[in-house]
Design a protein around this motif. Structure first.
Motif, mmCIF file in Angstrom:
data_model
loop_
_atom_site.group_PDB
_atom_site.id
_atom_site.type_symbol
_atom_site.label_atom_id
_atom_site.label_comp_id
_atom_site.label_asym_id
_atom_site.label_seq_id
_atom_site.Cartn_x
_atom_site.Cartn_y
_atom_site.Cartn_z
ATOM 1 N N GLY A 1 0.761 -1.005 0.164
ATOM 2 C CA GLY A 1 -0.138 0.411 0.165
ATOM 3 C C GLY A 1 1.031 0.962 -0.044
ATOM 4 O O GLY A 1 0.718 2.761 -0.132
ATOM 5 N N GLN B 1 -1.019 -6.410 -11.500
ATOM 6 C CA GLN B 1 -0.725 -4.511 -11.402
ATOM 7 C C GLN B 1 0.375 -4.472 -12.602
ATOM 8 O O GLN B 1 1.020 -3.680 -12.822
ATOM 9 N N LYS C 1 3.930 9.835 -2.048
ATOM 10 C CA LYS C 1 2.842 10.417 -1.628
ATOM 11 C C LYS C 1 3.007 12.053 -1.048
ATOM 12 O O LYS C 1 2.558 12.524 0.063
ATOM 13 N N ASP D 1 3.029 14.382 -3.199
ATOM 14 C CA ASP D 1 1.584 15.741 -3.370
ATOM 15 C C ASP D 1 1.094 15.534 -1.978
ATOM 16 O O ASP D 1 0.427 16.522 -1.714
ATOM 17 N N GLY E 1 3.389 2.251 -2.012
ATOM 18 C CA GLY E 1 3.373 3.132 -3.829
ATOM 19 C C GLY E 1 4.724 2.097 -4.234
ATOM 20 O O GLY E 1 5.194 2.780 -5.344
ATOM 21 N N LYS E 2 4.772 0.839 -4.105
ATOM 22 C CA LYS E 2 6.107 -0.054 -4.162
ATOM 23 C C LYS E 2 5.768 -0.103 -5.729
ATOM 24 O O LYS E 2 6.239 -0.275 -6.546
ATOM 25 N N THR E 3 4.404 -0.513 -5.934
ATOM 26 C CA THR E 3 4.044 -0.683 -7.836
ATOM 27 C C THR E 3 4.324 -0.087 -8.923
ATOM 28 O O THR E 3 5.187 0.239 -9.414
ATOM 29 N N THR E 4 3.683 1.352 -7.916
ATOM 30 C CA THR E 4 3.873 2.198 -8.332
ATOM 31 C C THR E 4 4.884 2.898 -9.298
ATOM 32 O O THR E 4 5.334 3.656 -9.686
HETATM 33 P P1 GDP Z 1 1.996 -1.035 -3.596
HETATM 34 O O1 GDP Z 1 0.712 -2.155 -2.909
HETATM 35 O O2 GDP Z 1 2.826 -0.754 -2.126
HETATM 36 O O3 GDP Z 1 2.121 -2.032 -4.680
HETATM 37 O O4 GDP Z 1 1.018 0.248 -3.375
HETATM 38 P P2 GDP Z 1 0.229 0.261 -4.804
HETATM 39 O O5 GDP Z 1 2.100 0.911 -5.849
HETATM 40 O O6 GDP Z 1 -0.428 -0.054 -5.327
HETATM 41 O O7 GDP Z 1 0.389 2.262 -4.181
HETATM 42 C C1 GDP Z 1 -1.071 2.073 -3.768
HETATM 43 C C2 GDP Z 1 -1.571 3.314 -4.077
HETATM 44 O O8 GDP Z 1 -0.904 4.263 -3.802
HETATM 45 C C3 GDP Z 1 -2.203 3.550 -5.755
HETATM 46 O O9 GDP Z 1 -3.330 4.659 -5.452
HETATM 47 C C4 GDP Z 1 -1.424 4.678 -6.015
HETATM 48 O O10 GDP Z 1 -2.035 5.346 -7.107
HETATM 49 C C5 GDP Z 1 -0.893 5.542 -4.795
HETATM 50 N N1 GDP Z 1 0.017 5.830 -5.530
HETATM 51 C C6 GDP Z 1 1.573 5.796 -5.047
HETATM 52 N N2 GDP Z 1 2.145 6.760 -5.196
HETATM 53 C C7 GDP Z 1 2.093 7.756 -4.979
HETATM 54 C C8 GDP Z 1 2.366 9.360 -5.130
HETATM 55 O O11 GDP Z 1 3.966 9.549 -5.229
HETATM 56 N N3 GDP Z 1 1.070 10.361 -4.270
HETATM 57 C C9 GDP Z 1 -0.133 9.916 -4.670
HETATM 58 N N4 GDP Z 1 -0.453 10.740 -4.802
HETATM 59 N N5 GDP Z 1 -0.241 8.510 -4.651
HETATM 60 C C10 GDP Z 1 0.818 7.941 -5.328
#
Ligand code: GDP
Length: 289
Positions: free
Chosen positions: A104, A140, A242, A244, A106-109
């Motif tokens: 959650g 994803q 995140k 921002d 933001g790792k994947t992103t």
């Molecule tokens: P993971 O579970 O760690 O792989 O997390 P995800 O990559 O799926 O990201 C979780 C949520 O955070 C998603 O809705 C992303 O779009 C959001 N997200 C990731 N990085 C950022 C960021 O730098 N800024 C914002 N506002 N949202 C982000």
């Protein structure tokens, strides 16, 4: 010679100011242990030191605090030239970057953002999904890889994550890719298993960089996460996500202080382009405002 009227700072006059500043740090999401540690350092530095008699003491202490925060945030900051490193790599020895962090954050992103950055400079990375217990993460990441035109290596549900990593590195070697980006599991409820899994992945991947992803909105939790992953695998640098959406800025200071590792990049949005170099000064302002 010019005579400057100075006075020594006493502990009694400093204490209420420090107390107030520790509270304001905590309100900015700085972990309490970190805020206390910084206050302790300031105490040591300021008590008995001389200030111009007519200077406002609080302003003087805030200035010293700003310097301490900047020092912690930029302590081990050393910009890395990923593009340069990647382009100099021989295909038989691809650059391996392993990403760690709680689900959650933001790792994947972030992995997709790194892939995008590399692709924009003509370097196509292999993307590996070594979290085989989270079907969603595999899916994803596969979609990101498709969209970005990067090869994707995943595993069946429950497959050995280290085997996925091995396959990905072999794939890169065999086909001449210079970079492998590796996603890992981030479930925290089974600490021990996860730690073992991540260590095994690390042994197999022999990473050039172990990257911790930290969500800037998590505040105090980020400190525990940083300790866990640093203990499990050791961290080379941090990406803060995140940013921002974060008005407080304190998480940056907490994780930098607790790990002693540099924050090198920050996520500033959900798009691929939204990855920027970390700017310590911007955070000093935010934390103290
Ligand atoms: P993971 O579970 O760690 O792989 O997390 P995800 O990559 O799926 O990201 C979780 C949520 O955070 C998603 O809705 C992303 O779009 C959001 N997200 C990731 N990085 C950022 C960021 O730098 N800024 C914002 N506002 N949202 C982000």
């Amino acid at each position: 010679t010019e005579v400057v009227a100075t006075k020594e700072i006493s502990e009694e006059e400093l204490e209420p100011i420090l107390e107030e500043l520790v509270l304001s740090l905590a309100e900015s999401d700085v972990a309490f242990e970190v805020a206390e540690e910084i206050a302790q350092k300031l105490r040591g530095k300021l008590v008995g030191s001389k200030v111009p008699r007519f200077k406002n003491l609080r302003d003087h202490v805030v200035k010293a605090l700003e310097e301490s925060i900047l020092e912690v945030l930029s302590r081990s900051y050393k910009p890395i030239d990923l593009l340069g490193e990647a382009s100099r790599r021989q295909p038989e020895n691809p650059l391996r970057i392993v990403f760690f962090g709680v689900n959650g954050v933001g790792k994947t992103t972030t992995i997709a953002k790194f892939a995008y950055m590399l692709r924009s400079h003509g370097i196509t990375p292999v993307i590996a999904a070594a979290d085989t217990y989270r079907a969603g993460a595999q899916e994803q990441l596969r979609k990101h890889a498709e969209r970005l035109g990067a090869p994707f290596i995943g595993g069946r549900y429950g497959a050995d994550p280290a085997a996925v990593v091995y396959d990905a590195v072999e794939y890169a070697r065999a086909r001449g890719y210079r970079v492998v980006l590796i996603d890992t599991a981030g479930r925290l409820h089974t600490d021990r298993d996860l730690m073992e899994e991540l260590r095994k992945i690390t042994r197999v991947a022999k990473p050039d960089y172990r990257v911790l992803i930290v969500d800037s909105l998590t505040g105090n939790d980020a400190v525990e996460q940083a300790k866990f992953f640093d203990k499990a695998v050791g961290i080379d640098f941090i990406v803060l996500t995140k940013v921002d959406a974060d008005v407080k800025g304190g998480t940056a200071l907490s994780v930098a202080a607790v790990t002693g590792k540099p924050i090198l990049f920050m996520g500033v949005g959900q798009r691929y382009e939204d990855l920027e170099p970390f700017e310590p000064r911007r955070f000093v302002e935010r934390i103290l405002s």
